[in-house]
Design a protein around this motif. Sequence first.
Motif, short mmCIF file in Angstrom:
data_model
loop_
_atom_site.label_atom_id
_atom_site.label_comp_id
_atom_site.label_asym_id
_atom_site.label_seq_id
_atom_site.Cartn_x
_atom_site.Cartn_y
_atom_site.Cartn_z
N THR A 21 0.97 -1.14 0.02
CA THR A 21 0.03 0.04 -0.03
C THR A 21 0.70 1.11 0.06
N LEU A 22 0.50 2.14 -1.02
CA LEU A 22 1.51 3.20 -1.16
C LEU A 22 0.83 4.50 -0.78
N ASP A 23 1.43 5.43 0.13
CA ASP A 23 0.46 6.62 0.66
C ASP A 23 0.60 7.72 -0.76
N SER A 24 -0.11 8.62 -0.42
CA SER A 24 -0.61 9.49 -1.69
C SER A 24 0.58 10.07 -2.48
N GLN A 25 1.73 10.54 -1.88
CA GLN A 25 2.84 10.79 -2.41
C GLN A 25 3.58 10.12 -3.41
N THR A 26 3.80 8.79 -2.63
CA THR A 26 4.35 7.72 -3.66
C THR A 26 3.64 7.39 -4.59
N THR A 27 2.13 7.19 -4.60
CA THR A 27 1.28 6.69 -5.38
C THR A 27 1.45 7.70 -6.66
N ALA A 28 1.41 9.25 -6.36
CA ALA A 28 1.63 9.94 -7.18
C ALA A 28 2.92 9.99 -8.10
N LEU A 29 3.93 9.49 -7.34
CA LEU A 29 5.11 9.57 -7.89
C LEU A 29 5.10 8.33 -8.97
N VAL A 30 4.54 6.98 -8.48
CA VAL A 30 4.70 5.79 -9.33
C VAL A 30 3.81 6.05 -10.55
N GLY A 31 2.62 6.83 -10.41
CA GLY A 31 1.58 7.10 -11.39
C GLY A 31 2.53 8.16 -12.54
N ASP A 32 3.22 8.92 -12.10
CA ASP A 32 4.08 10.00 -13.02
C ASP A 32 5.06 9.05 -13.72
N CYS A 33 5.68 8.16 -13.00
CA CYS A 33 6.70 7.25 -13.60
C CYS A 33 6.05 6.21 -14.68
N ARG A 34 5.03 5.77 -14.36
CA ARG A 34 4.30 4.97 -15.21
C ARG A 34 3.69 5.61 -16.66
N LEU A 35 3.54 6.86 -16.63
CA LEU A 35 2.98 7.68 -17.72
C LEU A 35 4.38 7.86 -18.39
N MET A 36 5.30 8.25 -17.87
CA MET A 36 6.93 8.49 -18.61
C MET A 36 7.27 7.17 -19.17
N VAL A 37 7.13 6.09 -18.59
CA VAL A 37 7.60 4.74 -19.30
C VAL A 37 6.72 4.46 -20.38
N GLY A 38 5.46 4.57 -20.18
CA GLY A 38 4.55 4.33 -21.19
C GLY A 38 4.70 5.27 -22.62
N ASP A 39 4.81 6.66 -22.59
CA ASP A 39 4.71 7.64 -23.47
C ASP A 39 6.28 7.31 -24.13
N SER A 40 7.24 7.11 -23.30
CA SER A 40 8.66 6.96 -24.10
C SER A 40 8.69 5.83 -24.80
N LEU A 41 8.34 4.55 -24.00
CA LEU A 41 8.34 3.33 -25.10
C LEU A 41 7.57 3.36 -26.23
N ARG A 42 6.32 4.01 -26.18
CA ARG A 42 5.55 3.93 -27.26
C ARG A 42 6.13 4.91 -28.41
#
Length: 232
Positions: A21-42
């Motif tokens: 379970t990630l707190d709100s700040q870490t959840t936001a960080l992971v969400g940002d990183c996921r977007l970066m990974v998806g956009d970059s790989l695409r």
Amino acid sequence: MISRDNVVSLSGQKLGGQRMTLDSQTTALVGDCRLMVGDSLRRLLQAMFDRLDDALYETADKAESHNVQFRYLDAMRDMRKQRASIEAVFLGHALDRFDEFWRTGALERRSGPAGAGEPGELSLVGEDELEETLAINALVSKGESRFERQLSALRQRFGKVIGRTDVATTRTRSPGEPGDCFRKAIAELQVELAVRLVIFKLFDRQLVSHLGALYDEVNGRSRRRASSPTST
């Protein structure tokens, strides 16, 4: 608790496949990183496909016979038809691995060819499959060497966040993940080994060789925003 340099300490976290379970700040960080990974790989995969016709045509032009030449041109047409499907499968695998890592802290082992377990079992592997595995491992090793500094920092940060020091010795968030995902994405493509090797070479040149910018971006975001998850 947030430690120095925004690296998170997770002493006492329970992993072993349990959900984090990630707190709100870490959840936001992971969400940002996921977007970066998806956009970059695409974007990088699209750039590879944009160059693929030329790469296969140039290889066909150098073929020693018309029969071989036609096989490269047929592969070029097949790749055009299956491009959307390959892109979707590749990105799906990549993001599934990213999500699983942050849900459970689970780490993937370095994959090998089917049938290759212990060293003594390599005789069970087909020659073409072994050659394909060697090609993937070569581009992974080259990428890991090229981006050693970025990967070391990234693994340290991710490892601290999930409480796993062994992240530093895995291929998590390394060139190995896109390599494995791409291999799975083209697994059903009915082309011979020589064509696959041309495709892997272009994948290395157009995608793996450009992963440094993604690693720098994720590292920069992780330095600015990191916090502590707790297990449930």
